[in-house]
Design a protein around this motif. Structure first.
Motif, short mmCIF file in Angstrom:
data_model
loop_
_atom_site.label_atom_id
_atom_site.label_comp_id
_atom_site.label_asym_id
_atom_site.label_seq_id
_atom_site.Cartn_x
_atom_site.Cartn_y
_atom_site.Cartn_z
N PHE A 37 18.67 24.29 45.04
CA PHE A 37 18.06 23.70 46.24
C PHE A 37 18.23 24.62 47.44
O PHE A 37 17.32 24.80 48.24
N GLN A 38 19.42 25.21 47.57
CA GLN A 38 19.67 26.12 48.69
C GLN A 38 18.78 27.35 48.59
O GLN A 38 18.24 27.82 49.59
N GLN A 39 18.62 27.88 47.39
CA GLN A 39 17.78 29.05 47.19
C GLN A 39 16.32 28.74 47.51
O GLN A 39 15.63 29.52 48.16
N THR A 40 15.86 27.58 47.10
CA THR A 40 14.48 27.16 47.39
C THR A 40 14.29 27.00 48.90
O THR A 40 13.27 27.43 49.45
N ALA A 41 15.26 26.41 49.57
CA ALA A 41 15.16 26.23 51.02
C ALA A 41 15.11 27.58 51.72
O ALA A 41 14.32 27.78 52.65
N GLN A 42 15.91 28.55 51.28
CA GLN A 42 15.90 29.88 51.89
C GLN A 42 14.57 30.59 51.66
O GLN A 42 14.03 31.24 52.55
N ARG A 43 14.03 30.46 50.44
CA ARG A 43 12.72 31.07 50.15
C ARG A 43 11.66 30.48 51.06
O ARG A 43 10.84 31.22 51.63
N LEU A 44 11.69 29.18 51.24
CA LEU A 44 10.68 28.54 52.08
C LEU A 44 10.83 28.95 53.55
O LEU A 44 9.83 29.16 54.24
N ARG A 45 12.08 29.08 54.04
CA ARG A 45 12.28 29.54 55.43
C ARG A 45 11.76 30.96 55.62
O ARG A 45 11.12 31.27 56.62
N PHE A 51 4.73 33.93 57.28
CA PHE A 51 3.42 33.35 57.56
C PHE A 51 3.19 33.21 59.07
O PHE A 51 2.12 33.54 59.57
N ALA A 52 4.20 32.74 59.80
CA ALA A 52 4.06 32.56 61.25
C ALA A 52 3.82 33.90 61.95
O ALA A 52 2.98 34.00 62.85
N LEU A 53 4.55 34.94 61.53
CA LEU A 53 4.36 36.26 62.14
C LEU A 53 2.99 36.84 61.78
O LEU A 53 2.35 37.51 62.60
N THR A 54 2.51 36.55 60.57
CA THR A 54 1.16 36.99 60.17
C THR A 54 0.11 36.31 61.04
O THR A 54 -0.85 36.95 61.49
N GLN A 55 0.28 35.03 61.28
CA GLN A 55 -0.67 34.29 62.13
C GLN A 55 -0.68 34.86 63.54
O GLN A 55 -1.74 34.95 64.18
N LEU A 56 0.47 35.28 64.04
CA LEU A 56 0.53 35.86 65.38
C LEU A 56 -0.16 37.22 65.42
O LEU A 56 -0.79 37.57 66.42
N LEU A 57 -0.08 37.98 64.33
CA LEU A 57 -0.83 39.24 64.24
C LEU A 57 -2.34 38.96 64.29
O LEU A 57 -3.09 39.65 64.98
N ARG A 58 -2.79 37.94 63.58
CA ARG A 58 -4.22 37.56 63.60
C ARG A 58 -4.64 37.14 65.01
O ARG A 58 -5.73 37.46 65.47
N TYR A 59 -3.75 36.41 65.67
CA TYR A 59 -4.04 35.96 67.03
C TYR A 59 -4.22 37.16 67.97
O TYR A 59 -5.14 37.19 68.80
N ALA A 60 -3.35 38.17 67.85
CA ALA A 60 -3.47 39.36 68.69
C ALA A 60 -4.80 40.06 68.45
O ALA A 60 -5.47 40.51 69.39
N HIS A 61 -5.20 40.16 67.19
CA HIS A 61 -6.50 40.77 66.85
C HIS A 61 -7.65 39.98 67.49
O HIS A 61 -8.53 40.57 68.12
N GLU A 62 -7.62 38.67 67.33
CA GLU A 62 -8.70 37.83 67.87
C GLU A 62 -8.78 37.93 69.39
O GLU A 62 -9.87 38.03 69.95
#
Length: 166
Positions: A37-45, A51-62
């Protein structure tokens, strides 16, 4: 007659030994499952951070394309967060104030590195014509890692998962 009624009654319930055995089995199962469970939680974090940093890169492009002016996606290693800024003609950065123009602080146990040509850099520029500087963003927490590659020709970030390297 009364004696036969008492003898005919069957004991319903569990013995103390049965209860202890069930508790031990449940304890072993719980002990074995907690690390998973701890490993799964770390993978998800880690995945959510990438994903959040990727979205911010897309935002900068747009924003660069829509506003017709260069934008910079900047990784602040001290604050452990990314921000988007408009790049003025003199090269100065004017930070965007919208809530969506900055990331949440990244946890200390997650490594983040922005790399260009094998060297770590702090920013990637996005231009009004839809292009950008090439860059690779690494987000990792062993054994999980994610790589975001910013294509210079289209300035589109591509997120991929892989094994952590160090």
């Amino acid at each position: 007659n009364r004696k036969s009624n008492i003898e005919n009654r069957k004991c319903v319930g569990f013995t103390l030994v049965e209860v202890i055995l069930v508790a031990m089995v449940l304890g072993l199962l719980l002990t074995a499952s907690v690390p998973r469970f701890q490993q799964t939680a770390q993978r998800l974090r880690t995945e959510q951070t990438a994903f959040a940093l990727t979205q911010l890169l897309r935002y900068a492009h747009e924003r660069a394309v829509i506003q017709g002016s260069p934008m910079a996606w900047v990784w602040d290693a001290q604050a452990r967060r990314a921000r988007v800024a408009k790049v003025e003609e003199d090269g100065q950065r004017q930070w965007l104030t919208e809530h969506v123009s900055r990331s949440r602080p990244v946890r200390e146990d997650i490594a983040v590195a922005l790399v260009r040509d094998g060297a770590e850099v702090e920013a990637v520029a996005f231009f009004p014509d839809g292009t950008s500087e090439p860059a690779t963003l690494h987000v990792a927490h062993r054994p999980f890692s994610y790589t975001v590659t910013v294509d210079a020709a289209t300035s589109q970030p591509h997120l991929t998962a892989g094994a952590a390297t160090e």
